[in-house]
Design a protein around this motif. Structure first.
Motif, PDB file in Angstrom:
ATOM      1  N   GLY A  86       1.399 -10.536 -11.715  1.00 30.84           N
ATOM      2  CA  GLY A  86       1.836 -10.544 -10.324  1.00 30.84           C
ATOM      3  C   GLY A  86       2.504  -9.250  -9.920  1.00 30.84           C
ATOM      4  N   LEU A  87       3.295  -8.678 -10.832  1.00 30.40           N
ATOM      5  CA  LEU A  87       3.958  -7.409 -10.533  1.00 30.40           C
ATOM      6  C   LEU A  87       2.922  -6.291 -10.366  1.00 30.40           C
ATOM      7  CD1 LEU A  87       6.744  -6.077 -10.214  1.00 30.40           C
ATOM      8  CD2 LEU A  87       6.727  -5.625 -12.678  1.00 30.40           C
ATOM      9  N   ALA A  88       1.894  -6.295 -11.219  1.00 34.09           N
ATOM     10  CA  ALA A  88       0.839  -5.285 -11.108  1.00 34.09           C
ATOM     11  C   ALA A  88       0.028  -5.473  -9.826  1.00 34.09           C
ATOM     12  CB  ALA A  88      -0.086  -5.365 -12.326  1.00 34.09           C
ATOM     13  N   ILE A  89      -0.212  -6.720  -9.435  1.00 34.55           N
ATOM     14  CA  ILE A  89      -0.944  -6.986  -8.187  1.00 34.55           C
ATOM     15  C   ILE A  89      -0.158  -6.455  -7.000  1.00 34.55           C
ATOM     16  CG2 ILE A  89      -1.712  -8.831  -6.640  1.00 34.55           C
ATOM     17  CD1 ILE A  89      -2.404 -10.448  -9.188  1.00 34.55           C
ATOM     18  N   GLN A  90       1.142  -6.738  -6.961  1.00 29.48           N
ATOM     19  CA  GLN A  90       1.987  -6.222  -5.886  1.00 29.48           C
ATOM     20  C   GLN A  90       1.976  -4.699  -5.869  1.00 29.48           C
ATOM     21  OE1 GLN A  90       4.167  -7.401  -3.464  1.00 29.48           O
ATOM     22  NE2 GLN A  90       3.428  -9.501  -3.678  1.00 29.48           N
ATOM     23  N   PHE A  91       2.075  -4.091  -7.031  1.00 32.12           N
ATOM     24  CA  PHE A  91       2.089  -2.627  -7.139  1.00 32.12           C
ATOM     25  C   PHE A  91       0.800  -2.033  -6.568  1.00 32.12           C
ATOM     26  CE2 PHE A  91       1.294   1.372  -9.310  1.00 32.12           C
ATOM     27  CZ  PHE A  91       2.534   1.989  -9.317  1.00 32.12           C
ATOM     28  N   ASP A  92      -0.338  -2.604  -6.942  1.00 30.30           N
ATOM     29  CA  ASP A  92      -1.615  -2.061  -6.490  1.00 30.30           C
ATOM     30  C   ASP A  92      -1.837  -2.299  -4.999  1.00 30.30           C
ATOM     31  OD1 ASP A  92      -2.018  -1.249  -9.059  1.00 30.30           O
ATOM     32  OD2 ASP A  92      -3.476  -2.812  -9.561  1.00 30.30           O
ATOM     33  N   ARG A  93      -1.400  -3.442  -4.493  1.00 30.70           N
ATOM     34  CA  ARG A  93      -1.623  -3.744  -3.078  1.00 30.70           C
ATOM     35  C   ARG A  93      -0.672  -2.981  -2.159  1.00 30.70           C
ATOM     36  NH1 ARG A  93      -3.146 -10.229  -3.547  1.00 30.70           N
ATOM     37  NH2 ARG A  93      -5.317  -9.837  -4.154  1.00 30.70           N
ATOM     38  N   LEU A  94       0.375  -2.413  -2.726  1.00 28.64           N
ATOM     39  CA  LEU A  94       1.284  -1.582  -1.944  1.00 28.64           C
ATOM     40  C   LEU A  94       0.953  -0.096  -2.080  1.00 28.64           C
ATOM     41  CD1 LEU A  94       4.693  -3.346  -2.678  1.00 28.64           C
ATOM     42  CD2 LEU A  94       3.542  -3.226  -0.471  1.00 28.64           C
ATOM     43  N   ALA A  95      -0.220   0.191  -2.615  1.00 31.44           N
ATOM     44  CA  ALA A  95      -0.578   1.589  -2.881  1.00 31.44           C
ATOM     45  C   ALA A  95      -0.584   2.438  -1.616  1.00 31.44           C
ATOM     46  CB  ALA A  95      -1.952   1.654  -3.558  1.00 31.44           C
ATOM     47  N   ILE A  96      -0.845   1.833  -0.450  1.00 26.98           N
ATOM     48  CA  ILE A  96      -0.906   2.609   0.794  1.00 26.98           C
ATOM     49  C   ILE A  96       0.480   2.937   1.327  1.00 26.98           C
ATOM     50  CG2 ILE A  96      -3.128   1.601   1.445  1.00 26.98           C
ATOM     51  CD1 ILE A  96      -1.594  -0.188   3.413  1.00 26.98           C
ATOM     52  N   SER A  97       1.516   2.358   0.739  1.00 27.08           N
ATOM     53  CA  SER A  97       2.865   2.555   1.247  1.00 27.08           C
ATOM     54  C   SER A  97       3.595   3.645   0.471  1.00 27.08           C
ATOM     55  CB  SER A  97       3.671   1.259   1.167  1.00 27.08           C
ATOM     56  OG  SER A  97       5.025   1.502   1.467  1.00 27.08           O
ATOM     57  N   GLU A  98       4.219   4.559   1.186  1.00 30.01           N
ATOM     58  CA  GLU A  98       5.019   5.591   0.535  1.00 30.01           C
ATOM     59  C   GLU A  98       6.332   5.028  -0.004  1.00 30.01           C
ATOM     60  OE1 GLU A  98       7.226   7.308   4.565  1.00 30.01           O
ATOM     61  OE2 GLU A  98       5.521   8.384   3.693  1.00 30.01           O
ATOM     62  N   HIS A  99       6.640   3.786   0.374  1.00 29.28           N
ATOM     63  CA  HIS A  99       7.890   3.151  -0.069  1.00 29.28           C
ATOM     64  C   HIS A  99       7.635   2.134  -1.185  1.00 29.28           C
ATOM     65  CE1 HIS A  99       9.661   5.051   3.378  1.00 29.28           C
ATOM     66  NE2 HIS A  99       8.923   4.361   4.220  1.00 29.28           N
ATOM     67  N   ARG A 100       6.485   2.252  -1.848  1.00 27.35           N
ATOM     68  CA  ARG A 100       6.100   1.243  -2.831  1.00 27.35           C
ATOM     69  C   ARG A 100       7.165   1.037  -3.908  1.00 27.35           C
ATOM     70  NH1 ARG A 100       0.551   1.963  -6.123  1.00 27.35           N
ATOM     71  NH2 ARG A 100       1.466   4.016  -6.535  1.00 27.35           N
ATOM     72  N   THR A 101       7.642   2.098  -4.512  1.00 28.91           N
ATOM     73  CA  THR A 101       8.624   1.958  -5.596  1.00 28.91           C
ATOM     74  C   THR A 101       9.909   1.316  -5.093  1.00 28.91           C
ATOM     75  OG1 THR A 101       7.718   3.915  -6.681  1.00 28.91           O
ATOM     76  CG2 THR A 101       9.910   3.183  -7.367  1.00 28.91           C
ATOM     77  N   ALA A 102      10.388   1.751  -3.930  1.00 22.70           N
ATOM     78  CA  ALA A 102      11.619   1.190  -3.376  1.00 22.70           C
ATOM     79  C   ALA A 102      11.451  -0.295  -3.080  1.00 22.70           C
ATOM     80  CB  ALA A 102      12.024   1.945  -2.106  1.00 22.70           C
ATOM     81  N   LEU A 103      10.294  -0.673  -2.552  1.00 21.21           N
ATOM     82  CA  LEU A 103      10.054  -2.085  -2.230  1.00 21.21           C
ATOM     83  C   LEU A 103      10.022  -2.938  -3.491  1.00 21.21           C
ATOM     84  CD1 LEU A 103       7.355  -1.723   0.570  1.00 21.21           C
ATOM     85  CD2 LEU A 103       9.626  -2.732   0.834  1.00 21.21           C
ATOM     86  N   LEU A 104       9.355  -2.449  -4.519  1.00 27.54           N
ATOM     87  CA  LEU A 104       9.270  -3.233  -5.741  1.00 27.54           C
ATOM     88  C   LEU A 104      10.604  -3.294  -6.473  1.00 27.54           C
ATOM     89  CD1 LEU A 104       5.740  -2.155  -6.978  1.00 27.54           C
ATOM     90  CD2 LEU A 104       6.426  -4.376  -6.069  1.00 27.54           C
ATOM     91  N   LEU A 105      11.375  -2.209  -6.408  1.00 31.63           N
ATOM     92  CA  LEU A 105      12.723  -2.262  -6.968  1.00 31.63           C
ATOM     93  C   LEU A 105      13.575  -3.280  -6.217  1.00 31.63           C
ATOM     94  CD1 LEU A 105      13.509   1.504  -7.675  1.00 31.63           C
ATOM     95  CD2 LEU A 105      13.345  -0.333  -9.372  1.00 31.63           C
ATOM     96  N   ARG A 106      13.457  -3.285  -4.894  1.00 28.04           N
ATOM     97  CA  ARG A 106      14.210  -4.270  -4.112  1.00 28.04           C
ATOM     98  C   ARG A 106      13.742  -5.686  -4.446  1.00 28.04           C
ATOM     99  NH1 ARG A 106      13.878  -3.671   2.218  1.00 28.04           N
ATOM    100  NH2 ARG A 106      14.566  -1.554   1.667  1.00 28.04           N
ATOM    101  N   ARG A 107      12.446  -5.850  -4.657  1.00 25.62           N
ATOM    102  CA  ARG A 107      11.915  -7.161  -5.031  1.00 25.62           C
ATOM    103  C   ARG A 107      12.568  -7.656  -6.322  1.00 25.62           C
ATOM    104  NH1 ARG A 107       7.225 -10.166  -4.191  1.00 25.62           N
ATOM    105  NH2 ARG A 107       6.394 -11.266  -5.999  1.00 25.62           N
ATOM    106  N   LEU A 108      12.699  -6.759  -7.306  1.00 28.45           N
ATOM    107  CA  LEU A 108      13.291  -7.146  -8.580  1.00 28.45           C
ATOM    108  C   LEU A 108      14.798  -7.367  -8.454  1.00 28.45           C
ATOM    109  CD1 LEU A 108      11.310  -4.735 -10.934  1.00 28.45           C
ATOM    110  CD2 LEU A 108      11.053  -7.224 -10.757  1.00 28.45           C
ATOM    111  N   VAL A 109      15.479  -6.550  -7.629  1.00 32.23           N
ATOM    112  CA  VAL A 109      16.917  -6.745  -7.410  1.00 32.23           C
ATOM    113  C   VAL A 109      17.174  -8.100  -6.766  1.00 32.23           C
ATOM    114  CG1 VAL A 109      18.902  -5.946  -6.075  1.00 32.23           C
ATOM    115  CG2 VAL A 109      17.507  -4.290  -7.318  1.00 32.23           C
TER     116      VAL A 109
END
Length: 381
Positions: A86-109
């Motif tokens: 699921g984490l990899a799916i989210q990562f790949d589907r956010l590929a168009i976003s320049e904020h991908r890392t920040a969003l996924l970090l916030r998701r984990l926080v």
């Protein structure tokens, strides 16, 4: 809302969802529920470390054997595989976003906050905190090629197996500490009010943490395996799934039989997951297992709801059945709760895009209120 936020906050189209993953998640939740209700809500989780238990009936003995040999750690391993995918799916589907890392970090926080609240206020058997911490380890590797994901999976699983073979001194609590905790649990969980149970739950956390320490490396390793399965396309390749399933189940069962439990558990979880995903990709499989998909889409909500319900059933601030029911009776209660969740999840998702906690998690992740009702989502689109 920025155009970038608008793009990434749209719902995943139904055609893009992999229903087989939802099915597997829903079925894995049954295994997690069965183990939790029988071994962690009915009695103290530490009772199993005090020596062989003696179920009072042949049915209890048979159910305990099935849970221990076929389900117990395998269901949690499956959950770890699914979270990694699921984490990899989210990562790949956010590929168009320049904020991908920040969003996924916030998701984990956000998940970590949910986990700590669940751990402290609801039930200290929580796995959300461990999964959030494992996610922080895995996330940087999602930028890497598949070979590095595979190498990381092998390294972490090898370290896990080594730690099981040679446990670090002092990591696990002493038998005296376990015995005292079980005695206190039998008294406080069975008869204490909410504040009594809360205080004891918090006091147990260091002991619970030692259990997580023994499996954390496995959790991280399985996250990598799940991410690799998604990245390599295995999740949707039925031939590969069935090619994995039968050997993994057979070898895993053989290893358990000769006492090599840590590796056998990992292989069985892989085999179970591959078999269920493979079956769920066929039309007949969808008809057979499709009931689990809504439950899997709302796994976060259903997992926490189970903790709330079972806490009220077994602890002193509710019905106070802790230590008073046998294995069969407790599992019957768990199955009844699970069946109600199957019906509720199907009804809820006919009108809503997400489960309640899934909606809150996603809203906090993006920092933008997500449309909850299906009609509302269509209007936004």
């Amino acid at each position: 809302m920025t155009s970038d936020s608008a793009a990434i906050s749209k719902p995943t189209p139904s055609a893009d969802r992999i229903e087989a993953i939802d099915v597997l998640r829903g079925i894995a939740l049954f295994g997690v529920m069965a183990v939790n209700v029988v071994m962690e809500f009915r009695v103290s989780i530490f009772e199993q470390f005090l020596g062989p238990r003696t179920p009072v009936s042949p049915i209890d003995r048979a159910i305990e054997t099935i849970l221990t040999e076929a389900i117990e750690l395998k269901a949690f391993a499956l959950f770890a595989l699914l979270f990694g995918a699921g984490l990899a799916i989210q990562f790949d589907r956010l590929a168009i976003s320049e904020h991908r890392t920040a969003l996924l970090l916030r998701r984990l926080v956000v998940l970590l906050v949910f986990g700590v609240v669940h751990l402290c206020l609801i039930w200290n058997g929580d796995i959300l905190t461990e999964y959030a911490l494992a996610g922080f380890v895995v996330l940087p590797f999602l930028f890497a090629p598949r070979w590095l994901l595979a190498l990381a999976a092998l390294v972490f699983l090898a370290l896990y197996l080594a730690m099981q073979a040679f446990p670090p001194a002092g990591l696990f609590p002493s038998r005296a500490a376990i015995w005292q905790d079980v005695m206190d649990a039998n008294r406080i969980y069975a008869t204490g009010g909410f504040l009594d149970v809360l205080a004891f739950r918090l006091r147990e956390i260091p002991l619970i943490a030692s259990l997580h320490a023994f499996v954390f490396l496995r959790t991280v390793g399985l996250f990598f395996v799940g991410a690799l399965a998604w990245r390599s396309g295995v999740v949707q390749n039925t031939r590969v799934l069935f090619a994995i399933a039968l050997p993994a189940i057979g070898l895993g069962a053989a290893l358990l039989h000769i006492g090599i439990e840590p590796l056998g558990t990992v292989l069985l979880a892989l085999g179970y997951g591959a078999a269920i995903l493979g079956i769920a990709h066929f039309e007949r499989g969808k008809r057979l297992l499709g009931w689990a998909a809504p439950l899997g889409r709302m796994a976060f909500t259903n997992y926490v709801a189970q903790s709330v319900i079972f806490g009220w059933i077994f602890y002193g601030y509710g019905l106070g059945l802790f230590g008073r029911l046998g294995i069969t009776q407790s599992l019957a209660i768990g199955i009844a709760v699970y069946a109600m969740q199957v019906l509720f999840s199907a009804w809820w998702l006919r009108h809503h895009r997400y489960g309640p906690l899934e909606w809150l998690w996603r809203t906090l992740m993006y920092g933008v209120r997500q449309p909850m009702m299906l009609a509302e989502a269509m209007a936004v689109r």
